[in-house]
Motif scaffolding. Structure first.
Motif, short mmCIF file in Angstrom:
data_model
loop_
_atom_site.label_atom_id
_atom_site.label_comp_id
_atom_site.label_asym_id
_atom_site.label_seq_id
_atom_site.Cartn_x
_atom_site.Cartn_y
_atom_site.Cartn_z
N HIS A 466 0.83 -1.21 0.00
CA HIS A 466 0.00 0.00 0.00
C HIS A 466 0.87 1.26 0.00
O HIS A 466 0.61 2.20 -0.76
CB HIS A 466 -0.91 -0.02 1.22
N SER A 467 1.89 1.29 0.84
CA SER A 467 2.75 2.48 0.91
C SER A 467 3.55 2.65 -0.38
O SER A 467 3.82 3.78 -0.80
CB SER A 467 3.70 2.39 2.10
N LEU A 468 3.89 1.54 -1.04
CA LEU A 468 4.68 1.62 -2.26
C LEU A 468 3.83 2.01 -3.46
O LEU A 468 4.18 2.92 -4.23
CB LEU A 468 5.36 0.27 -2.53
N VAL A 469 2.66 1.37 -3.60
CA VAL A 469 1.83 1.60 -4.79
C VAL A 469 1.06 2.91 -4.69
O VAL A 469 1.15 3.78 -5.56
CB VAL A 469 0.86 0.42 -5.00
N ASN A 470 0.30 3.08 -3.60
CA ASN A 470 -0.51 4.30 -3.49
C ASN A 470 0.34 5.53 -3.18
O ASN A 470 -0.08 6.66 -3.48
CB ASN A 470 -1.57 4.12 -2.40
N GLY A 471 1.49 5.34 -2.58
CA GLY A 471 2.39 6.47 -2.38
C GLY A 471 2.99 6.97 -3.67
O GLY A 471 3.49 8.10 -3.74
N SER A 472 2.95 6.14 -4.71
CA SER A 472 3.52 6.50 -6.01
C SER A 472 2.47 7.00 -6.99
O SER A 472 2.69 6.99 -8.20
CB SER A 472 4.25 5.30 -6.62
N GLN A 473 1.31 7.43 -6.49
CA GLN A 473 0.25 7.89 -7.37
C GLN A 473 0.69 9.05 -8.24
O GLN A 473 0.28 9.17 -9.40
CB GLN A 473 -0.97 8.30 -6.55
N GLY A 474 1.53 9.93 -7.70
CA GLY A 474 1.98 11.08 -8.48
C GLY A 474 2.74 10.67 -9.72
O GLY A 474 2.59 11.28 -10.80
N ILE A 475 3.59 9.65 -9.59
CA ILE A 475 4.34 9.16 -10.74
C ILE A 475 3.40 8.58 -11.79
O ILE A 475 3.54 8.84 -12.99
CB ILE A 475 5.37 8.10 -10.29
N VAL A 476 2.42 7.80 -11.33
CA VAL A 476 1.45 7.19 -12.25
C VAL A 476 0.64 8.27 -12.97
O VAL A 476 0.43 8.21 -14.18
CB VAL A 476 0.53 6.23 -11.48
N VAL A 477 0.18 9.27 -12.22
CA VAL A 477 -0.60 10.35 -12.83
C VAL A 477 0.23 11.10 -13.88
O VAL A 477 -0.26 11.43 -14.97
CB VAL A 477 -1.10 11.32 -11.74
N PHE A 478 1.50 11.35 -13.57
CA PHE A 478 2.37 12.03 -14.54
C PHE A 478 2.52 11.21 -15.81
O PHE A 478 2.46 11.75 -16.93
CB PHE A 478 3.73 12.30 -13.90
#
Length: 536
Positions: A466-478
């Motif tokens: 959870h901390s790895l995937v959802n914490g990386s939402q900014g990268i995915v959105v970009f």
């Protein structure tokens, strides 16, 4: 006095006092009561008052005509106690058993007086066949709280779930305390603890501190991913704001990027806010609002995608400005109303946030933060109605939209050419679209629902994920909004070319010397060069 040697000392003492009957010996903080008696029944019942402890027990004496019973009540210092699981353990959850100062221990031992053989069904654990019921008066709350502070139990990465007295016996096989076969009853008025056990051995009442330790690696991962997300979300917002794309798609994506940016930025500051009550309350309300708002914007993004694919003609003929106004009200204003109502009702009913147990029991004696985390009290109607239910609805709705959109894309070729089945290439493109839409519409949030469900190992695994995937939402959105979007990517490349041309022009512009070209000639020359470069 070591716990494991207590009963051996009782046995040695009892052998030397076989002629006594119903005698009580006192030595410091210990009292020993010895009974040597003939018996012609299968059970022996006793009712004793030793010190402040009231003891009732029944001993099974089948086949024994003369017995020796030794009951000792003593107090032991905390330095001579142990704990079942250290707080520094790698496991997510841990229980530490703490003995308060002058904790009372009770040992009930019986022997056959003729052979001096122990009356037991478990020679190793010395669990006598019988049952016991005793009442112990615990130490004062002030003593317990100061002991906890001295033991440095409340660590920064540890959340205490529960603090309560518990009846235990010392298991000689496992070499630790166990509550097997014992029931704990606490009197809320007097604070006295009653223990009822279905066996006889060495008993005590300890303070059980149940805690959850968040691994440092999870925090480091969370800080790293969320800080990176903040950077990428800022870049996404800047790029989208400079976009010349018309319609409501870009404003929706900017709003979603902005709310995610604020959400991750607030999360980064959690450890600072949790140390103080008012900042922690403010952060909780802000987190609740940003979480709901981001969920709503994910939903609006899904609804917009559904309208564009399912009703393309109607979608194109609608006024995007009017649609955007509705989206703005729903995405920014509705969560404010929900959070305002839940905040008012929650604090009025005292269920909005839950103080940590250490604060509730020890606030009068030691200084501790009121909350162990800046978040809503779990398991309350407010938590389920304003967080769990809305996010579950968003995920379910967007998942159905993903399936619908993927289905349309998979059968688009068949719709154009009647009777022709989709090929392998279409299926691969549809599968790729499904994965992209899953990330775009917040599908990774489903991992949050698995954190806290199951055993300790699965909890820790999902906490990392959870901390790895959802914490990386900014990268995915970009990646989704800027890199993989054809229009935005083309605009980025155009801006890069224009920037390259501008820098080249600046390098070619020099101050003219006497006898050389004037400024106007240099500018015209630069323009001509720029136009030639553009044509290339």
């Amino acid at each position: 006095m070591e716990i494991e040697n207590i009963e051996n000392r009782i046995e040695h003492f009892s052998r030397n006092h076989l002629q006594t009957n119903g005698t009580t010996y006192s030595s410091g903080d210990a009292q020993l009561h010895i009974v040597v008696t003939n018996i012609n029944q299968e059970t022996y019942n006793s009712n004793l008052q030793l010190g402040s402890s009231h003891i009732d027990f029944t001993l099974q004496t089948k086949g024994v005509t003369r017995i020796v019973i030794a009951v000792i009540v003593f107090k032991i210092n905390t330095t001579q106690t142990t704990q079942t699981q250290p707080v520094e353990s790698v496991s997510l959850a841990a229980t530490r058993y703490i003995a308060t100062f002058n904790t009372t221990y009770i040992s009930i031992v019986g022997w056959d007086a003729d052979s001096f053989k122990r009356l037991t069904t478990d020679e190793i654990n010395n669990q006598l066949p019988g049952n016991a019921s005793f009442v112990i008066t615990p130490s004062s709350p002030e003593t317990i709280c100061k002991l906890i502070k001295a033991g440095n139990i409340s660590l920064k990465n540890q959340k205490i779930k529960k603090m309560e007295p518990i009846c235990l016996f010392f298991d000689r096989v496992e070499r630790k305390y166990s509550d097997r076969g014992c029931i704990t009853i606490t009197d809320d008025v007097t604070g006295n603890v009653t223990c009822k056990c279905n066996h006889l051995t060495l008993f005590t009442v300890l303070l059980a501190v149940e805690s959850i330790t968040i691994p440092k690696e999870v925090k480091i991962t969370s800080y790293a991913t969320e800080s990176t997300s903040v950077v990428f979300l800022i870049a996404t917002i800047v790029i989208l704001c400079r976009s010349k794309h018309s319609g409501d798609r870009v404003p929706v994506q900017i709003s979603l990027s902005l709310v995610l940016l604020l959400f991750h930025a607030v999360n980064i500051s959690h450890d600072l806010a949790v140390m103080h009550e008012i900042p922690c309350v403010i952060q909780t309300a802000a987190n609740q609002y940003l979480l709901l708002s981001s969920g709503v914007w994910f939903l609006l993004e899904g609804i917009r995608l559904f309208m564009a694919t399912s009703f393309p003609v109607k979608f194109r003929t609608q006024n995007p400005s009017n649609r955007l106004k509705i989206f703005m009200v729903i995405g920014w204003i509705v969560p404010v109303i929900v959070v305002g109502l839940s905040f008012s009702v929650g604090f009025y009913l005292d269920i909005y946030m839950k103080p940590q147990p250490l604060y509730e029991q020890c606030n009068e004696f030691i200084q501790v933060p009121k909350y162990d985390r800046c978040w809503l009290a779990p398991g309350t109607p407010i938590f389920y109605s304003t967080v769990v239910a809305p996010l579950a609805l968003v995920l379910l709705t967007n998942f159905m939209i993903i399936l619908k959109t993927t289905h349309v894309m998979l059968h688009s070729k068949k719709m154009r050419n009647r009777g022709e089945d989709p090929g392998t290439g279409d299926a691969l493109r549809a599968g790729k679209s499904f994965i992209l839409l899953f990330f775009m519409l917040g599908g990774t949030w489903v991992l949050a629902f698995f954190t806290g469900i199951g055993n300790e190992i699965s909890n820790e695994v999902f906490m990392y994920i959870h901390s790895l995937v959802n914490g990386s939402q900014g990268i995915v959105v970009f990646l989704l909004y800027c890199v993989m979007d054809g229009d935005i990517r083309q605009e980025m490349l155009t801006c890069k070319r224009e920037a390259d041309v501008g820098s080249k022009q600046q390098r070619n512009v020099v101050k003219p010397k006497r006898g050389e070209s004037s400024n106007a000639e240099v500018v015209e020359s630069s323009k001509a060069e720029g136009g030639e470069s553009s044509n290339n």
